[in-house]
Design a protein around this motif. Sequence first.
Motif, PDB file in Angstrom:
ATOM      1  N   VAL A   1      -8.051 -10.014  -5.538  1.00 57.06           N
ATOM      2  CA  VAL A   1      -6.723  -9.974  -6.146  1.00 57.06           C
ATOM      3  C   VAL A   1      -6.821  -9.133  -7.418  1.00 57.06           C
ATOM      4  O   VAL A   1      -7.729  -9.320  -8.218  1.00 57.06           O
TER       5      VAL A   1
ATOM      6  N   ARG B   1      -3.891 -12.812  -1.100  1.00 59.39           N
ATOM      7  CA  ARG B   1      -4.624 -12.610   0.155  1.00 59.39           C
ATOM      8  C   ARG B   1      -4.150 -13.649   1.137  1.00 59.39           C
ATOM      9  O   ARG B   1      -4.045 -14.823   0.815  1.00 59.39           O
TER      10      ARG B   1
ATOM     11  N   PHE C   1      -3.024  -8.648   3.173  1.00 60.87           N
ATOM     12  CA  PHE C   1      -2.849  -8.752   1.725  1.00 60.87           C
ATOM     13  C   PHE C   1      -1.381  -8.596   1.361  1.00 60.87           C
ATOM     14  O   PHE C   1      -0.595  -8.044   2.128  1.00 60.87           O
TER      15      PHE C   1
ATOM     16  N   GLU D   1      -8.843   1.857  -1.323  1.00 61.08           N
ATOM     17  CA  GLU D   1      -8.905   1.234  -2.639  1.00 61.08           C
ATOM     18  C   GLU D   1      -9.231   2.282  -3.691  1.00 61.08           C
ATOM     19  O   GLU D   1     -10.048   3.176  -3.471  1.00 61.08           O
TER      20      GLU D   1
ATOM     21  N   VAL E   1      -3.008  -5.498  -5.434  1.00 62.93           N
ATOM     22  CA  VAL E   1      -3.121  -6.644  -4.537  1.00 62.93           C
ATOM     23  C   VAL E   1      -2.828  -7.899  -5.348  1.00 62.93           C
ATOM     24  O   VAL E   1      -3.471  -8.149  -6.360  1.00 62.93           O
TER      25      VAL E   1
ATOM     26  N   VAL F   1       0.848  -6.766  -1.505  1.00 59.66           N
ATOM     27  CA  VAL F   1       0.687  -5.703  -2.504  1.00 59.66           C
ATOM     28  C   VAL F   1       1.972  -5.558  -3.299  1.00 59.66           C
ATOM     29  O   VAL F   1       3.070  -5.486  -2.728  1.00 59.66           O
TER      30      VAL F   1
ATOM     31  N   SER G   1       6.925  -8.040  -3.024  1.00 57.37           N
ATOM     32  CA  SER G   1       5.646  -7.460  -2.615  1.00 57.37           C
ATOM     33  C   SER G   1       5.729  -7.007  -1.159  1.00 57.37           C
ATOM     34  O   SER G   1       6.568  -7.470  -0.397  1.00 57.37           O
TER      35      SER G   1
ATOM     36  N   SER H   1      -3.652  -4.581 -12.743  1.00 53.68           N
ATOM     37  CA  SER H   1      -4.759  -4.402 -11.811  1.00 53.68           C
ATOM     38  C   SER H   1      -6.089  -4.526 -12.544  1.00 53.68           C
ATOM     39  O   SER H   1      -6.163  -4.366 -13.764  1.00 53.68           O
TER      40      SER H   1
END
Lengths: 233, 227, 320
Positions: A113, A77, A82, A147, A74, A84, A92, C8
């Motif tokens: 994020v 936002r 979102f 997630e 991510v 990605v 993205s 990430s």
Amino acid sequence: MTESTVILPGDTLIDLGDATTLGPGLFQAPLSKPVPVKAGYLMRKEKGHTGSVYIESNSRRYVPSVKDHVIGVVVGRQTEGFRVLLQDASPSVRLGQFAFENANKKNRPNLPVGALVYGRITMADKDIEAEMECYDSNTGKAAGFGELKGGYVVQVSLAYARKLLFEGSPLLSAIGDIVPFEIAIGMNGKIWIDAPDNTTIFKIAQCIEKSETLSEHESVDLVSKLLSGKKTK
Amino acid sequence: MTVTSTKPIASTGILPSVDGSAEWNYGQTKVICSVSGPMEVKIRDEIPNATTLELVVRPVAGLSTTRETLIEDRLYCALSSVVLRHIHPRSLVQIVVQVMEAGESSKFVCRELAASINSSNLALVDAGVPLQGLVVATSIAILNDDKHSLIVEPSHQDLEASVSSHVVAYEFVDKEPQRLLLCESTGQFSEEEVYEVLERALEGCNTVYQSVRGTLEQKVSKDFVWR
Amino acid sequence: MPKRKDISLNERQFILSLLKDSQRLDGRAIDQFRKVDLKFGDSLGHAEVQLGKTRLVVRVSAEVSKPYEDRPYEGTFIITTDVSSMASPLFENNRSSDDEMLMTRLIEKAIRRSNALDLESLCIVAGKSCWMIRADVHYLSYDGGLVDASCIGVIAALMHFRRPDTSIDGDQTIIHSVEERVPVPLSILHVPICVTFSFFKVDEVPSSTENPVAAIPGSGQSANGVPTADDSAILVIDATAQEEALRHSELTITINKNRDICQIAKPGGYSVEALTILECANKAYKIATNITDLIYRRLKEDESKRNAGNLVPLTAENER
């Protein structure tokens, strides 16, 4: 059915028959024969009367395609969802805020994020931006998407990721025989791994990364070399 | 001290942080090429119905000059009609050619241009950018002797003694030259000589094509070792 | 870098917690420099450096030009460090970002401003003509440590390079071709080596991906056996691209075998205690000694390869 001869862009293909669907790596201009546009092996799949052909080719840059399972980060936002990122420097993709299990106006997913998500591409038209979802929109269930927490991500080539996802590999079962671990494979070449402790994750990541350039037999040897001394489950 | 190879030596996938790469070493010329894409394109470079090709040629020493811009432009001419640019519209394909050994003095561009074309072709295939055929180029010099003899893949010394230098690129489809993509000539030459150059270039391109094909077949089998 | 590498939270947490246990993803110790792979090309002044996945080529070239008016007795020396998108698609072509600018300055200071190359020896005729030496750094692949790798590459290429010999005949300067007279090596006064240290604040490590800022400040976790003055910081040598993207602070020390510190650069980030810098300087010295020895070893190997056919080694070096 696979063929062992290498096909290069522009090569003439043997007669494909009329009722064949053209898959990735083949391109047909109107009023002409289909030509390969990538280097790889010609693959055929027969399904009843019709079959499909495609070029099994390898690359490192992912281009979204519908129904692909992907892992992304991510990066932004927005009010309705979102953004990605599936790969560094790639555009993205959109992930709607309702594209999660049990998500509604009252219960919105709250991803920071930098969160890692596993999902599926739902729209991939070359003229508009791609979209993904983190649940199975037919059943409304998570279906394993969502997630990803903890663990670590390795980046491998796309053909190798597809192979691990669709055909599996003795590599993964060899690792599984020694230590319990969790894995999620994205067709964008990202593989997420989780195991009870950091050292194990790290070693599994090494096994998967290095096996990309090894034969199946060698990769199994590598697993026993790297993970030996680990407790069996 | 320079090492001359009489056959092209090529390899792909040599750089880990880009999508495709190739090294091309032929004669005294050596170049490295990298390709990334299709990836995100800046709004101002975006083309609604085609891929944006960004080409950069970097000289072995010093900063880029008009000479490199010339190579970039000719490289674009050779590649743009072979890359299927409408398959991934609104995206960017970045091609960077780094000259490692020029193999010619700065008066000439032919060796570097031919090497740039050949290495970009390999790197594009390595990156999986859709192509409708393979681009293959060769350089030719016409010597300043009484017979005006033609030399395919001239050396540094041949070029110094030449009246004109040429680069010819063909598109190869199914192992056969299909289309003439580029014929770049510098110097003084007659009309008949150009036709002779085009004819002789086929022979040079065939040598190059054999090497390109061999390299790419190796690449594919290396990509799928685990099969 | 104009575009940041997107990492990430999962990867961030994993890498930082490995570091906390003094482990790294590539299996190195946290104060271990990557193995330097140094090769010389066929032409003089061509050095290729590989540091893990970071790879670059340096080309040194020379031409006769005019000295600067205020420095008539000195030659000129230029280093160009332009990162193209060949190194990584995250770099932009023909445009350098602030990070790249900073890197260029660091390399300039490390080599040019530390007087590693004796400029006075490049003078041909005072105020009229001199040698212009340029070192072009071509970055092929990026995985952190560009400054350290560039420094090794540039200095090694300078030591490998030979310029044509010159002589003066009345008013004329004659440049002798390589075939005519044995080319002359550049006069290198010392061998500066850069070592970059990265600092990670461990109490900044997020506890879970749910809440990235849920760190308790000052929880005082000690870094396992890492001798730093600041107890909560982990000191890492020669960071990879991933580590560079995650680090909180960096410090570059340029040092040579004679224990001369040529520069200490610490652009921004968290503060570092004076004792830590001393610690770093000591570590940098050890690394610099090893790398300097490696450069000399490789130069010798290259020399003997070049002289393979000669009965007497050819040299233009004078005893001083």
